[in-house]
Write an enzyme that holds these catalytic residues in place. Structure first.
Site, PDB file in Angstrom:
ATOM      1  N   LYS A 221      50.012  66.325  68.369  1.00 16.33           N
ATOM      2  CA  LYS A 221      48.787  66.816  69.025  1.00 16.33           C
ATOM      3  C   LYS A 221      48.287  65.873  70.116  1.00 16.33           C
ATOM      4  O   LYS A 221      47.646  66.301  71.063  1.00 16.33           O
ATOM      5  CB  LYS A 221      47.675  67.044  67.986  1.00 16.33           C
ATOM      6  CG  LYS A 221      47.877  68.316  67.173  1.00 16.33           C
ATOM      7  CD  LYS A 221      46.692  68.572  66.264  1.00 16.33           C
ATOM      8  CE  LYS A 221      46.842  69.923  65.594  1.00 16.33           C
ATOM      9  NZ  LYS A 221      45.666  70.307  64.832  1.00 16.33           N
TER      10      LYS A 221
ATOM     11  N   ASN B 108      46.303  71.690  70.576  1.00 13.70           N
ATOM     12  CA  ASN B 108      47.066  72.504  69.613  1.00 13.70           C
ATOM     13  C   ASN B 108      47.657  73.753  70.257  1.00 13.70           C
ATOM     14  O   ASN B 108      48.339  74.532  69.598  1.00 13.70           O
ATOM     15  CB  ASN B 108      46.213  72.872  68.394  1.00 13.70           C
ATOM     16  CG  ASN B 108      45.290  74.046  68.658  1.00 13.70           C
ATOM     17  OD1 ASN B 108      44.884  74.283  69.799  1.00 13.70           O
ATOM     18  ND2 ASN B 108      44.951  74.789  67.624  1.00 13.70           N
TER      19      ASN B 108
ATOM     20  N   ASP C  55      41.305  74.660  67.574  1.00  7.25           N
ATOM     21  CA  ASP C  55      40.859  74.318  66.213  1.00  7.25           C
ATOM     22  C   ASP C  55      39.328  74.356  66.117  1.00  7.25           C
ATOM     23  O   ASP C  55      38.776  74.862  65.130  1.00  7.25           O
ATOM     24  CB  ASP C  55      41.330  72.902  65.830  1.00  7.25           C
ATOM     25  CG  ASP C  55      42.784  72.889  65.359  1.00  7.25           C
ATOM     26  OD1 ASP C  55      43.266  73.932  64.871  1.00  7.25           O
ATOM     27  OD2 ASP C  55      43.433  71.839  65.485  1.00  7.25           O
TER      28      ASP C  55
ATOM     29  N   ALA D   1      37.923  61.241  59.143  1.00  8.14           N
ATOM     30  CA  ALA D   1      37.655  61.036  60.575  1.00  8.14           C
ATOM     31  C   ALA D   1      38.935  61.123  61.394  1.00  8.14           C
ATOM     32  O   ALA D   1      39.064  60.499  62.432  1.00  8.14           O
ATOM     33  CB  ALA D   1      36.992  59.680  60.791  1.00  8.14           C
ATOM     34  N   GLY D   2      39.916  61.903  60.931  1.00 10.35           N
ATOM     35  CA  GLY D   2      41.178  62.044  61.657  1.00 10.35           C
ATOM     36  C   GLY D   2      41.094  63.128  62.712  1.00 10.35           C
ATOM     37  O   GLY D   2      40.008  63.460  63.210  1.00 10.35           O
ATOM     38  N   GLY D   3      42.259  63.704  63.085  1.00  3.04           N
ATOM     39  CA  GLY D   3      42.332  64.693  64.162  1.00  3.04           C
ATOM     40  C   GLY D   3      41.466  65.909  63.895  1.00  3.04           C
ATOM     41  O   GLY D   3      40.708  66.362  64.769  1.00  3.04           O
ATOM     42  N   ALA D   4      41.557  66.465  62.691  1.00  4.69           N
ATOM     43  CA  ALA D   4      40.795  67.679  62.380  1.00  4.69           C
ATOM     44  C   ALA D   4      39.293  67.391  62.385  1.00  4.69           C
ATOM     45  O   ALA D   4      38.491  68.220  62.835  1.00  4.69           O
ATOM     46  CB  ALA D   4      41.230  68.240  61.034  1.00  4.69           C
TER      47      ALA D   4
ATOM     48  N   ILE E 130      37.129  52.214  60.021  1.00  4.14           N
ATOM     49  CA  ILE E 130      36.062  52.077  61.011  1.00  4.14           C
ATOM     50  C   ILE E 130      36.502  52.359  62.453  1.00  4.14           C
ATOM     51  O   ILE E 130      35.775  52.978  63.213  1.00  4.14           O
ATOM     52  CB  ILE E 130      35.437  50.654  60.910  1.00  4.14           C
ATOM     53  CG1 ILE E 130      34.737  50.490  59.565  1.00  4.14           C
ATOM     54  CG2 ILE E 130      34.452  50.388  62.033  1.00  4.14           C
ATOM     55  CD1 ILE E 130      33.614  51.459  59.293  1.00  4.14           C
TER      56      ILE E 130
HETATM   57  P1  NAP Z   1      44.721  63.086  59.829  1.00  6.10           P
HETATM   58  O1  NAP Z   1      44.567  62.943  61.303  1.00  6.10           O
HETATM   59  O2  NAP Z   1      45.797  62.331  59.118  1.00  6.10           O
HETATM   60  O3  NAP Z   1      43.295  62.672  59.191  1.00  6.10           O
HETATM   61  C1  NAP Z   1      43.071  62.640  57.801  1.00  6.10           C
HETATM   62  C2  NAP Z   1      41.769  61.883  57.502  1.00  6.10           C
HETATM   63  O4  NAP Z   1      41.582  61.901  56.080  1.00  6.10           O
HETATM   64  C3  NAP Z   1      41.783  60.423  57.932  1.00  6.10           C
HETATM   65  O5  NAP Z   1      40.472  60.036  58.308  1.00  6.10           O
HETATM   66  C4  NAP Z   1      42.194  59.705  56.637  1.00  6.10           C
HETATM   67  O6  NAP Z   1      41.764  58.368  56.550  1.00  6.10           O
HETATM   68  C5  NAP Z   1      41.459  60.536  55.611  1.00  6.10           C
HETATM   69  N1  NAP Z   1      42.058  60.375  54.284  1.00  6.10           N
HETATM   70  C6  NAP Z   1      43.348  60.545  53.934  1.00  6.10           C
HETATM   71  N2  NAP Z   1      43.507  60.324  52.617  1.00  6.10           N
HETATM   72  C7  NAP Z   1      42.275  59.999  52.139  1.00  6.10           C
HETATM   73  C8  NAP Z   1      41.779  59.633  50.836  1.00  6.10           C
HETATM   74  N3  NAP Z   1      42.588  59.562  49.780  1.00  6.10           N
HETATM   75  N4  NAP Z   1      40.443  59.382  50.712  1.00  6.10           N
HETATM   76  C9  NAP Z   1      39.638  59.439  51.791  1.00  6.10           C
HETATM   77  N5  NAP Z   1      40.042  59.780  53.041  1.00  6.10           N
HETATM   78  C10 NAP Z   1      41.347  60.040  53.194  1.00  6.10           C
HETATM   79  O7  NAP Z   1      44.938  64.590  59.404  1.00  6.10           O
HETATM   80  P2  NAP Z   1      44.271  65.895  60.127  1.00  6.10           P
HETATM   81  O8  NAP Z   1      45.163  66.406  61.173  1.00  6.10           O
HETATM   82  O9  NAP Z   1      42.875  65.553  60.456  1.00  6.10           O
HETATM   83  O10 NAP Z   1      44.345  66.963  58.925  1.00  6.10           O
HETATM   84  C11 NAP Z   1      43.549  66.761  57.767  1.00  6.10           C
HETATM   85  C12 NAP Z   1      43.588  68.006  56.862  1.00  6.10           C
HETATM   86  O11 NAP Z   1      43.043  69.135  57.532  1.00  6.10           O
HETATM   87  C13 NAP Z   1      44.994  68.412  56.411  1.00  6.10           C
HETATM   88  O12 NAP Z   1      44.908  68.798  55.058  1.00  6.10           O
HETATM   89  C14 NAP Z   1      45.322  69.611  57.297  1.00  6.10           C
HETATM   90  O13 NAP Z   1      46.220  70.512  56.690  1.00  6.10           O
HETATM   91  C15 NAP Z   1      43.933  70.242  57.411  1.00  6.10           C
HETATM   92  N6  NAP Z   1      43.799  71.089  58.617  1.00  6.10           N
HETATM   93  C16 NAP Z   1      43.538  72.419  58.437  1.00  6.10           C
HETATM   94  C17 NAP Z   1      43.391  73.245  59.534  1.00  6.10           C
HETATM   95  C18 NAP Z   1      43.098  74.713  59.325  1.00  6.10           C
HETATM   96  O14 NAP Z   1      43.292  75.498  60.269  1.00  6.10           O
HETATM   97  N7  NAP Z   1      42.614  75.113  58.171  1.00  6.10           N
HETATM   98  C19 NAP Z   1      43.498  72.734  60.846  1.00  6.10           C
HETATM   99  C20 NAP Z   1      43.750  71.349  61.002  1.00  6.10           C
HETATM  100  C21 NAP Z   1      43.899  70.540  59.877  1.00  6.10           C
HETATM  101  P3  NAP Z   1      42.792  57.139  56.776  1.00  6.10           P
HETATM  102  O15 NAP Z   1      42.992  57.076  58.275  1.00  6.10           O
HETATM  103  O16 NAP Z   1      42.069  56.002  56.189  1.00  6.10           O
HETATM  104  O17 NAP Z   1      44.071  57.506  56.070  1.00  6.10           O
END
Ligand code: NAP
Length: 290
Positions: A75, A96, A111, A147-150, A174
């Site tokens: 992304k 996306n 998104d 605080a990731g991509g989504a 942070i």
């Molecule tokens: P990402 O960029 O990897 O971000 C994930 C976030 O969650 C990061 O801030 C990460 O922190 C945190 N995290 C991971 N494990 C954790 C834990 N055990 N406790 C607390 N925080 C934790 O992933 P993303 O792209 O944002 O996607 C996240 C989720 O959203 C996925 O499940 C994805 O399938 C879902 N999603 C759904 C849609 C939809 O259309 N429904 C669209 C986009 C995403 P760290 O950096 O510290 O690991």
């Protein structure tokens, strides 16, 4: 009159891994609903394979492929390879959807509007939260877990509609939050909305609970392929009358959704957002309104 639409739409998804993607099924359904001929292919590209990304994007430039979705881990990787970004994609810092228009390869992000569109279903259960004019006077407050991509897309959607938001992250996280705050602070001209961050634990979150109208989980905790359980601290009560949106769509009912529902909250999983963002991408490529 010249028909500029291709006889067969060639669409697809870039990411890695892609074997469990629901996108081909969704887009094949859209093609059939719109009476269009076409295909939606998976293009698995390894995280570091820049050459494969470039080659594939050149096939969009040449008109061989008509539209691409982008998912993890590309992304952000595709951004330097494009000619431009929509305002939404630029602020969120992630693409996306890729479309070729006016001779340029443009990155879009569906998104954020997809989430906002699907959130309306949940907001209907709280009429007071659907009424934007009240936002500036007393903005509703949402807690975003992660605080990731989504999370960036969700923060964008909520801040642009007048919500105050707090991001709750693991202590070591942070820098992600600081970056997000720097990117988003300038985007809220009318309402004095706030973006703050806090640690994802009971002590930090307790004082915030009574003020919350919405909790959004953007962490992968609870996903079938990931860590089981709930990202919400065990000994923290849920806010009364609040709503909970979990971005996870597999499984359809997460542990967090079950716990929140037991506590009396209205809940919604991520399948609606997945469909809504896919519909918006499809409309961008084909012009067919679903
Ligand atoms: P990402 O960029 O990897 O971000 C994930 C976030 O969650 C990061 O801030 C990460 O922190 C945190 N995290 C991971 N494990 C954790 C834990 N055990 N406790 C607390 N925080 C934790 O992933 P993303 O792209 O944002 O996607 C996240 C989720 O959203 C996925 O499940 C994805 O399938 C879902 N999603 C759904 C849609 C939809 O259309 N429904 C669209 C986009 C995403 P760290 O950096 O510290 O690991």
């Amino acid at each position: 009159m010249i028909n500029l639409k291709p006889a067969t739409f060639k669409l697809g998804l870039i990411g890695y891994p892609l074997s469990h993607s629901k996108s081909p099924e969704l887009h094949k359904g859209f093609l059939s609903k719109c009476g269009l001929k076409g295909e939606y292919k998976l293009y698995p590209i390894l995280p570091d394979d820049k050459n494969a990304l470039k080659t594939l994007l050149n096939r969009v430039r040449s008109g061989e492929i008509h539209g691409l979705n982008v998912t993890i881990p590309h992304k952000q990787n595709v951004i330097p390879l494009l000619n431009g970004l929509s305002d939404t994609a630029r602020t969120i810092g992630a693409v996306n959807t890729i479309v070729f228009k006016g001779g340029e390869l443009i990155g879009e992000n569906t998104d954020a509007p997809g989430f906002w569109k699907d959130l309306q279903e949940l907001l209907k259960t709280r009429e007071d939260l659907l009424n934007p004019p009240s936002f500036c006077a007393m903005p509703p407050h949402a807690l975003i877990l992660g605080a990731g991509g989504a999370a960036r897309a969700i923060a964008y959607a909520l801040l642009n509609t007048g919500w105050d938001i707090t991001l709750a992250t693991r202590a070591e996280d942070i820098s992600q939050v600081e970056e997000l705050i720097a990117d988003f602070n300038i985007e809220i001209p009318e309402c004095d909305s706030k973006l703050t961050n806090i640690e994802l634990n009971t002590t930090s979150l307790s004082p915030l609970i009574p003020a919350l109208s919405l909790i959004v989980n953007t962490t992968p905790v609870g996903m079938s392929s990931h860590q089981q359980g709930s990202p919400y601290p065990k000994d923290l009560p849920f806010p009364p009358n609040a709503l909970l949106y979990d971005l996870i769509y597999n499984p359809p009912q997460t542990q967090l959704m079950q716990d929140a529902e037991k506590a009396g909250l209205k809940v919604r999983g991520g399948i609606g957002m997945l469909k809504a963002q896919a519909e918006l991408s499809f409309e961008t490529w084909t012009g067919c309104k679903l």
